[in-house]
Design an enzyme around this catalytic site. Sequence first.
Site, PDB file in Angstrom:
ATOM      1  N   GLY A 233      62.206   7.915  84.856  1.00 21.17           N
ATOM      2  CA  GLY A 233      62.666   7.744  86.230  1.00 21.17           C
ATOM      3  C   GLY A 233      63.306   6.391  86.482  1.00 21.17           C
ATOM      4  O   GLY A 233      62.795   5.374  86.041  1.00 21.17           O
ATOM      5  N   SER A 234      64.417   6.363  87.214  1.00 20.98           N
ATOM      6  CA  SER A 234      65.151   5.115  87.380  1.00 20.98           C
ATOM      7  C   SER A 234      66.129   5.250  88.539  1.00 20.98           C
ATOM      8  O   SER A 234      66.070   6.181  89.334  1.00 20.98           O
ATOM      9  CB  SER A 234      65.872   4.758  86.076  1.00 20.98           C
ATOM     10  OG  SER A 234      66.606   5.875  85.610  1.00 20.98           O
ATOM     11  N   ARG A 235      67.094   4.319  88.596  1.00 23.68           N
ATOM     12  CA  ARG A 235      68.070   4.300  89.685  1.00 23.68           C
ATOM     13  C   ARG A 235      69.360   3.655  89.198  1.00 23.68           C
ATOM     14  O   ARG A 235      69.330   2.784  88.317  1.00 23.68           O
ATOM     15  CB  ARG A 235      67.497   3.504  90.871  1.00 23.68           C
ATOM     16  CG  ARG A 235      68.429   3.347  92.055  1.00 23.68           C
ATOM     17  CD  ARG A 235      67.717   2.634  93.191  1.00 23.68           C
ATOM     18  NE  ARG A 235      66.647   3.444  93.742  1.00 23.68           N
ATOM     19  CZ  ARG A 235      66.813   4.393  94.660  1.00 23.68           C
ATOM     20  NH1 ARG A 235      68.031   4.640  95.131  1.00 23.68           N
ATOM     21  NH2 ARG A 235      65.787   5.090  95.107  1.00 23.68           N
TER      22      ARG A 235
END
Length: 227
Positions: free
Chosen positions: A195-197
């Site tokens: 999970g990241s951005r």
Amino acid sequence: MKHAGEARRAGFKIIGWTLIAICVMAVMGFLGKIFAEIMMGLSLFLFFVWVLLAIFTLYFFRDPEARVPATPRRAVAPGHGKVDLIDQCHVPFLGGPCHRISIFLSVIDIHVQNAPVAGKVTLLTHTAGQFLSAINSDCSNHNENVLIGFDSTEVPNERIALRLIAGLIARRIVPFVKLDDVVARGERISLIQFGSRCDLYLPLDYQIMVKLGDHVVGGETIMAAKP
């Protein structure tokens, strides 16, 4: 008579010790059988867990080919995920205020990033930081990140940037590009594990084509258009 019965006692001693040895071996064999059954069951369980892990890993690291739009003067999504922030900010690389479109990548999204425009990589900087949850859009101000800047070859003298942001689980950003590389629009440029951005920075004269809540596809979804 002296030493009467000594021989018999010696015989009984041998019989006793051999009986004890046989009993010990029987107990060890019984325990060994139980241990073997436990180990067999544990091995099957671990193999089942490994199969699930292998399936998840193959699913997580999937990397489909992007169907890059041919329409000129368009910036495509740099990653797969949900648009949860559209605002303006200041990025020195772009020379002042710019649009920011932030995309949240959950653990079930594809984690390969794509070049938003065709251009030359003229900025590649790594900034150490924290590993706050990427669900919060303001984590870009605190978390470890990599900023990639492009000098566009689609529009003369135009610059566009992309910030890859690590999250609570994602702690490794792997750029595929280096300074002075020339990339095509939609080309693979990096990988963020788990999970990241990623934040896309565009000049203010771009018209935003997405809205909050949209789920975008890296290298395919048109994020903004140049008038």
